[in-house]
Design an enzyme around this catalytic site. Structure first.
Site, PDB file in Angstrom:
ATOM      1  CB  SER A 186       6.281  -3.191  -2.502  1.00  0.00           C
ATOM      2  OG  SER A 186       5.148  -2.401  -2.820  1.00  0.00           O
ATOM      3  CE1 TYR A 199       4.812  -3.299   2.939  1.00  0.00           C
ATOM      4  CE2 TYR A 199       4.453  -1.783   1.111  1.00  0.00           C
ATOM      5  CZ  TYR A 199       4.524  -3.073   1.603  1.00  0.00           C
ATOM      6  OH  TYR A 199       4.310  -4.141   0.769  1.00  0.00           O
TER       7      TYR A 199
END
Length: 294
Positions: A186, A199
């Site tokens: 990401s 995350y």
């Protein structure tokens, strides 16, 4: 599932406010539905003819779009998913309509046993694995590190990064020279995220995992790369954020909108084909124009 949708934003490039209460979310409940059909009208040209591809998180979002694109290029698919039956069966139906074979593998990728069983099922059906795509993930926003419970921390790491170790360990004995491993990281791995601390930490770990595994496997001819999407309209978004935050999702990037899964899937196709034969340990960045330190 509790789903709420309110009036649309004034910016037509953005999304209606909406929220889902269950992770990782259901694509069927999203308004509008993410775009997953392969970009461009012409049919595929067989770039993956005869290849077997295992995708975790293959039922919706990016995994769904990748499955459809790969099916058009001649691949046989195996799609892992947690519990989103409607999304999984719809994706399988669409893959089969594209003329490709597809099996579904329901289970939690955070379980080493499930990963072993999933790989065994793929080998039993197809006899090999040519491309492994580690795509499954979850996220639980918290504004303060003190609010991240031990349970949340373990779940996030188990789903997002432990699963990649487990799946590669299960699949590696079946990966021949030229096989590809593609991991979904990401943009948060590079710029961080104040409200997605655990995350983002897992996504940073995935970058290091990708680079390190690429070095370990280079002599065996297995290529390991990753894709680091920016804001993308997937079920994880309404399942993670309050409705009003969803209505502004993606507005911060230079393109001023979230990406669609069909805009991300071509990165995975490139990494799965001979076009990426001289690449390993690398990360592609479809992120709406954000410049980050790679």
């Amino acid at each position: 599932m509790n789903i709420t949708i309110t009036a649309t934003t004034d910016n037509p490039a953005l999304l209606p406010a909406q929220h889902q209460t269950h992770q990782p979310g259901e694509e069927a409940a999203m308004v509008p539905r993410p775009r997953s059909e392969p970009l461009g009208a012409p049919p595929g040209i067989g770039k993956l003819e005869g290849k077997v591809v295992l995708i975790t998180g293959g039922d919706s979002g990016i995994g769904h779009a990748v499955a459809l694109l790969f099916a058009r290029e001649g691949a046989s698919l195996a799609l892992g998913y947690l519990d989103e039956e409607a999304d999984a069966h719809r994706t399988r139906d669409e893959v089969e309509q594209a003329g490709a074979e597809c099996i579904l593998l329901r289970g939690d990728v955070g379980s080493p046993r499930f990963c072993r069983e999933a790989v065994a099922a793929v080998i039993a059906r197809y006899g090999k694995i040519d491309v492994l795509i580690n795509n499954a993930a979850q996220q639980y926003p918290q504004e303060n590190i003190l609010d991240i419970s031990e349970q949340q921390l373990e779940k996030t790491f188990r789903t997002n990064i432990f699963s990649m170790f487990y799946m590669v360990q299960a699949a590696l004995p079946h990966l021949a020279r030229g096989a590809r491993i593609i991991n979904t990281t990401s943009v948060t791995a590079y710029r961080g995220s104040a409200h997605l601390l655990d995350y983002a930490a897992t996504k940073g770990a995935i970058v290091a995992f990708t680079r390190s595994l690429a070095q370990q496997l280079v002599k065996s001819g297995v290529h390991v790369n990753a894709v680091a999407p920016g804001p993308v309209w997937t079920p994880l978004i309404p399942a993670s954020f309050p409705a009003e935050e969803v209505s502004q999702f993606g507005a911060q990037v230079p393109m001023k909108r979230p990406g669609q899964p069909d805009e991300i899937a071509p990165c995975y196709l490139f990494l799965a084909t001979e076009g990426a034969a001289y690449m390993s340990g690398q990360v592609l960045h479809p992120n709406g124009g954000e410049i980050i330190n790679t």
